[in-house]
Design a protein around this motif. Structure first.
Motif, short mmCIF file in Angstrom:
data_model
loop_
_atom_site.label_atom_id
_atom_site.label_comp_id
_atom_site.label_asym_id
_atom_site.label_seq_id
_atom_site.Cartn_x
_atom_site.Cartn_y
_atom_site.Cartn_z
N ALA A 246 0.83 -1.21 0.00
CA ALA A 246 0.00 0.00 0.00
C ALA A 246 0.86 1.25 0.00
O ALA A 246 0.54 2.25 0.66
N VAL A 247 1.93 1.23 -0.77
CA VAL A 247 2.88 2.34 -0.80
C VAL A 247 2.23 3.65 -1.23
O VAL A 247 2.65 4.74 -0.84
N PHE A 248 1.17 3.57 -2.02
CA PHE A 248 0.47 4.77 -2.47
C PHE A 248 -0.25 5.48 -1.33
O PHE A 248 -0.54 6.67 -1.42
N ILE A 249 -0.53 4.75 -0.24
CA ILE A 249 -1.15 5.36 0.93
C ILE A 249 -0.08 5.85 1.90
O ILE A 249 -0.18 6.96 2.44
N SER A 250 0.96 5.05 2.11
CA SER A 250 1.99 5.42 3.09
C SER A 250 2.96 6.46 2.56
O SER A 250 3.56 7.21 3.35
N ASN A 251 3.14 6.52 1.24
CA ASN A 251 4.09 7.46 0.63
C ASN A 251 3.45 8.20 -0.54
O ASN A 251 3.92 8.11 -1.68
#
Length: 266
Positions: A246-251
């Motif tokens: 979920a990198v698009f949410i965390s970063n």
């Protein structure tokens, strides 16, 4: 003789004035043209396609960043019922755009944008911790090429609909998010028809269009080496970001920047 000299001087003076005037006009044209020529055209339309076990709401952070920078962002709520259905849902949104588009896909949606990206409005593709298959390939083919993390567990119901395991969702899908956020995502996860992963793509848009790929280095859902191998094979420009699946949410800032880079025509 004196009159001749005066006429020559007068002639030279007129010529000088003419050359100066021409030079001024030329410079003014440069001033008007050069800045426009020097500007890099930017594609304003961004279409984002979510992956399995999630929905479009997770992209709110990226959406806000891009919107504040003047982009027109639309997020596809694809049904995850078949590759054709997801491609069709994406095409419906592409049809609404008023110009060229950067098409973004996360996870399973990398398969979707690979096929839907042949749409003439699409000028570049962005793969976010995503599959990037070639024509005739499936997500399943790539998922078995590297070891899976122990927390990457899925279960299927009697109709073949696949859910991410409720017990390992936080560790396997979004370990870098808070427990509260992960709990909500788990409770609202959107399952996918398992047959999707075994459906081959019929087109590979990345063969004809520039592509950008984000490797989530802490990804437990798709082995980061699978992402790297697919991207390298496709000559995709790679950016590595420390983050979960979920990198698009965390970063969101880092992910948004890759999309912005893709929007700038080279």
């Amino acid at each position: 003789m004196e009159n001749q000299k005066i006429e020559i001087v007068s002639s030279q003076s007129s010529l000088g004035k003419y050359l100066i005037a021409a030079f001024v006009i030329f410079c003014s044209l440069l001033i008007r043209v050069s800045p426009v020529a020097a500007q890099t055209p930017v594609v304003k339309n961004i279409v984002i396609v979510h992956g399995a076990f999630a929905d479009g709401s997770g992209w709110k952070g990226v959406y806000t960043i891009l919107k504040n920078k003047g982009y027109h962002v639309t997020i596809v709520q694809n049904p995850l019922t078949s590759l054709d259905d997801d491609v069709e849902a994406t095409k419906r949104i592409l049809d609404q755009q008023d110009g060229p588009v950067i098409l973004v896909g996360h996870s399973w949606a990398g398969v979707v944008i690979t096929q839907a990206g042949v749409d003439p409005k699409v000028v570049a593709l962005v793969y976010v911790a995503a599959f990037e298959p070639d024509k005739g390939e499936t997500a399943n083919q790539w998922s078995v090429t590297q070891p899976k993390a122990p927390s990457m567990r899925v279960t299927a119901d009697k109709k073949g609909v696949v859910f991410f395991d409720r017990q390992t969702f936080h560790a396997g899908f979004c370990a870098d998010l808070s427990k509260a956020t992960a709990d909500f995502m788990n409770a609202s996860q959107q399952p996918i028809v398992g047959a999707c992963f075994g459906t081959p793509v019929t087109e590979a848009a990345w063969k004809d269009k520039p592509s950008y790929g984000i490797v989530a280095t802490e990804d437990k859902a798709i082995n980061p080496d699978i992402e790297r191998n697919m991207y390298k094979r496709a000559h995709t420009k790679i950016t590595e970001i420390k983050g979960s699946h979920a990198v698009f949410i965390s970063n969101p800032e880092a992910v948004a920047q890759v999309i912005i880079n893709a929007s700038k025509k080279k």
